[in-house]
Scaffold this motif. Structure first.
Motif, short mmCIF file in Angstrom:
data_model
loop_
_atom_site.label_atom_id
_atom_site.label_comp_id
_atom_site.label_asym_id
_atom_site.label_seq_id
_atom_site.Cartn_x
_atom_site.Cartn_y
_atom_site.Cartn_z
N LEU A 142 -18.26 -8.68 28.11
CA LEU A 142 -17.43 -7.43 28.84
C LEU A 142 -15.75 -6.97 28.51
N GLU A 143 -16.23 -8.43 29.53
CA GLU A 143 -14.56 -8.45 30.16
C GLU A 143 -13.30 -8.40 29.44
N ALA A 144 -13.84 -9.57 28.72
CA ALA A 144 -13.05 -9.63 27.82
C ALA A 144 -12.31 -8.55 26.44
N ILE A 145 -13.60 -7.99 26.11
CA ILE A 145 -14.41 -6.84 24.94
C ILE A 145 -12.94 -5.76 25.29
N ILE A 146 -12.95 -5.52 27.08
CA ILE A 146 -12.26 -4.26 27.92
C ILE A 146 -10.68 -4.56 27.77
N GLN A 147 -10.56 -5.88 27.30
CA GLN A 147 -8.53 -6.51 27.79
C GLN A 147 -8.03 -6.22 26.17
N MET A 148 -9.40 -6.50 25.15
CA MET A 148 -9.05 -6.49 23.94
C MET A 148 -8.52 -5.02 23.31
N VAL A 149 -9.76 -3.75 24.01
CA VAL A 149 -9.70 -2.90 23.42
C VAL A 149 -8.72 -1.48 23.99
N ASP A 150 -7.95 -2.28 24.86
CA ASP A 150 -7.38 -1.40 26.27
C ASP A 150 -5.49 -1.91 25.47
N GLN A 151 -5.57 -2.76 24.51
CA GLN A 151 -4.62 -3.30 23.41
C GLN A 151 -4.37 -2.02 22.26
N ILE A 152 -5.80 -2.44 21.93
CA ILE A 152 -5.14 -0.77 20.84
C ILE A 152 -5.69 0.57 20.71
N LEU A 159 -19.41 0.43 21.16
CA LEU A 159 -20.64 -0.35 21.13
C LEU A 159 -21.53 -0.92 21.06
N ASP A 160 -21.90 -2.48 20.22
CA ASP A 160 -22.96 -2.23 19.54
C ASP A 160 -24.48 -2.38 20.42
N HIS A 161 -25.57 -2.61 20.88
CA HIS A 161 -26.34 -1.99 21.58
C HIS A 161 -26.49 -2.89 23.24
N CYS A 162 -25.35 -1.70 23.76
CA CYS A 162 -24.98 -1.10 25.19
C CYS A 162 -24.61 -2.55 25.32
N GLY A 163 -24.02 -3.19 24.86
CA GLY A 163 -23.66 -4.10 24.93
C GLY A 163 -23.78 -5.21 25.55
N LYS A 164 -25.52 -5.36 24.84
CA LYS A 164 -26.63 -6.32 25.30
C LYS A 164 -26.67 -7.19 26.43
N PRO A 165 -27.04 -6.15 27.47
CA PRO A 165 -27.53 -6.26 29.05
C PRO A 165 -28.82 -6.80 29.25
N LYS A 168 -34.30 -8.58 30.63
CA LYS A 168 -35.51 -8.67 30.63
C LYS A 168 -35.31 -8.91 32.52
N SER A 169 -34.58 -9.64 33.12
CA SER A 169 -34.23 -9.76 34.66
C SER A 169 -33.58 -8.81 35.01
N GLN A 170 -33.32 -7.78 34.36
CA GLN A 170 -32.64 -6.69 35.36
C GLN A 170 -31.26 -7.28 36.11
N ASP A 171 -31.03 -7.96 36.24
CA ASP A 171 -29.92 -8.19 36.95
C ASP A 171 -28.61 -7.11 36.36
N LEU A 172 -28.49 -6.26 36.75
CA LEU A 172 -27.40 -5.32 35.32
C LEU A 172 -26.24 -4.69 36.63
N LYS A 173 -25.66 -4.87 37.52
CA LYS A 173 -25.14 -4.62 37.98
C LYS A 173 -23.38 -4.95 37.20
N VAL A 174 -22.79 -6.33 36.83
CA VAL A 174 -22.06 -6.57 36.76
C VAL A 174 -21.63 -5.74 35.81
N TRP A 175 -22.64 -6.09 34.45
CA TRP A 175 -23.22 -5.09 33.28
C TRP A 175 -22.53 -4.29 33.49
N ALA A 176 -22.94 -3.15 34.53
CA ALA A 176 -22.85 -1.48 34.40
C ALA A 176 -21.73 -1.52 35.08
N ILE A 179 -19.40 -1.70 32.02
CA ILE A 179 -19.49 -0.16 30.87
C ILE A 179 -18.78 0.76 31.20
N LYS A 180 -18.80 1.30 33.02
CA LYS A 180 -17.95 1.95 33.75
C LYS A 180 -16.48 2.23 32.82
N THR A 181 -15.79 0.81 33.06
CA THR A 181 -14.48 0.72 32.79
C THR A 181 -14.44 0.80 31.12
#
Length: 273
Positions: A142-152, A159-165, A168-176, A179-181
């Protein structure tokens, strides 16, 4: 109601090698006829057919299906965005109005590909032809995706499939946080789709999925979220109706107008249906 994310294929074990032995249930052909019954039962009027193979042959395959079936309201196809003759190809596909946008399987690429200036230039060409772009990536991209869309800044993205969080592990902090950015960019929408494949296929809980929904709806709001199923991939976990019922249950908290946005209006607007 519109299902904004389905796939069709005539199964080919070589081309479709991502469908491994654990996915026996989808190692076969899938056509629009297979969706008639679940769609009728749930009052879903049509779908967006999304590329599952990275070739222009895929576009012809989906166009042929669309000509035979009223279920397909739009197509997200594939085109080589690094092609020096990209304008020529986009001009050609303009003759086929069912094609609404494009997608590349970025989840299979590395950061250098996503941020390749030539690739970004290719996406920038889409606006001229009023095409959308579907973003398919894993949560750790997602970090790279953010950098990409900011240039366009003026390109419509979803975003398909919510960015595939990692459901299973529920390790969602960085993903969240990512997503906010990403959601701070007003040109990016999000499909609530595909999460069953990221969960423990047979043993997920409603709460695990709703934890992800909470983040998506808080950041994008109902005015930038679209319902999608990721059928038939989601069949590795549950029947179609189970996924629909989950999204339907979660969205009961919204107003009638907001639910209409999620299940139809946003799709109609974004994909110009």
């Amino acid at each position: 109601m519109i299902d904004t994310h389905v796939h069709f294929w005539n199964f080919d074990p070589v081309r479709d090698n991502w469908i491994n032995d654990d996915m026996q249930i989808i190692r076969k052909d899938f056509s629009p006829e297979n969706l008639v019954e679940p769609y009728n039962n749930l009052h879903i009027t049509g779908c967006i057919a999304v590329q599952a193979s990275q070739s222009e042959e895929e576009n012809h395959f989906l166009l042929k299906l669309a000509a035979q079936s009223e279920i397909i309201k739009g197509i997200v196809g594939w085109v080589d965005l690094l092609n020096p003759n990209l304008d020529e190809r986009l001009s050609f596909w303009q003759n086929h109005k069912t094609i609404k946008g494009w997608r590349h399987v970025l989840q299979a690429e590395n950061r250098d590909f996503i941020l390749n200036p030539a690739f970004i230039t290719g996406i920038k060409r889409l606006k001229k032809y009023n095409y959308t772009y579907d973003l398919l990536c894993y949560h750790n991209q997602l970090e790279a995706i953010i950098q990409m869309v900011d240039q366009i800044p003026d390109q419509p993205f979803v975003l398909d499939h919510c960015g595939k969080p990692d459901v299973k592990s529920q390790d969602l902090k960085v993903w969240a946080e990512n997503i906010k950015t990403l959601a701070a960019n007003p040109n990016v929408l999000c499909k609530v789709s595909g999460l069953l494949a990221e969960a423990d296929w047979k043993n997920w809980t409603e709460k695990e999925l709703f934890n992800c929904f909470d983040v998506i709806f808080e950041q994008f709001g109902p005015e930038r979220v679209m319902y999608g199923s990721d059928w038939p991939v989601m069949l590795i976990s549950r029947p179609y109706q189970d996924w629909f019922n989950l999204v339907n249950k979660y969205t009961e908290r919204f107003t009638v107008a907001e639910r209409k946005m999620i299940f139809s209006d946003n799709a109609n607007r974004f994909y110009s249906l």
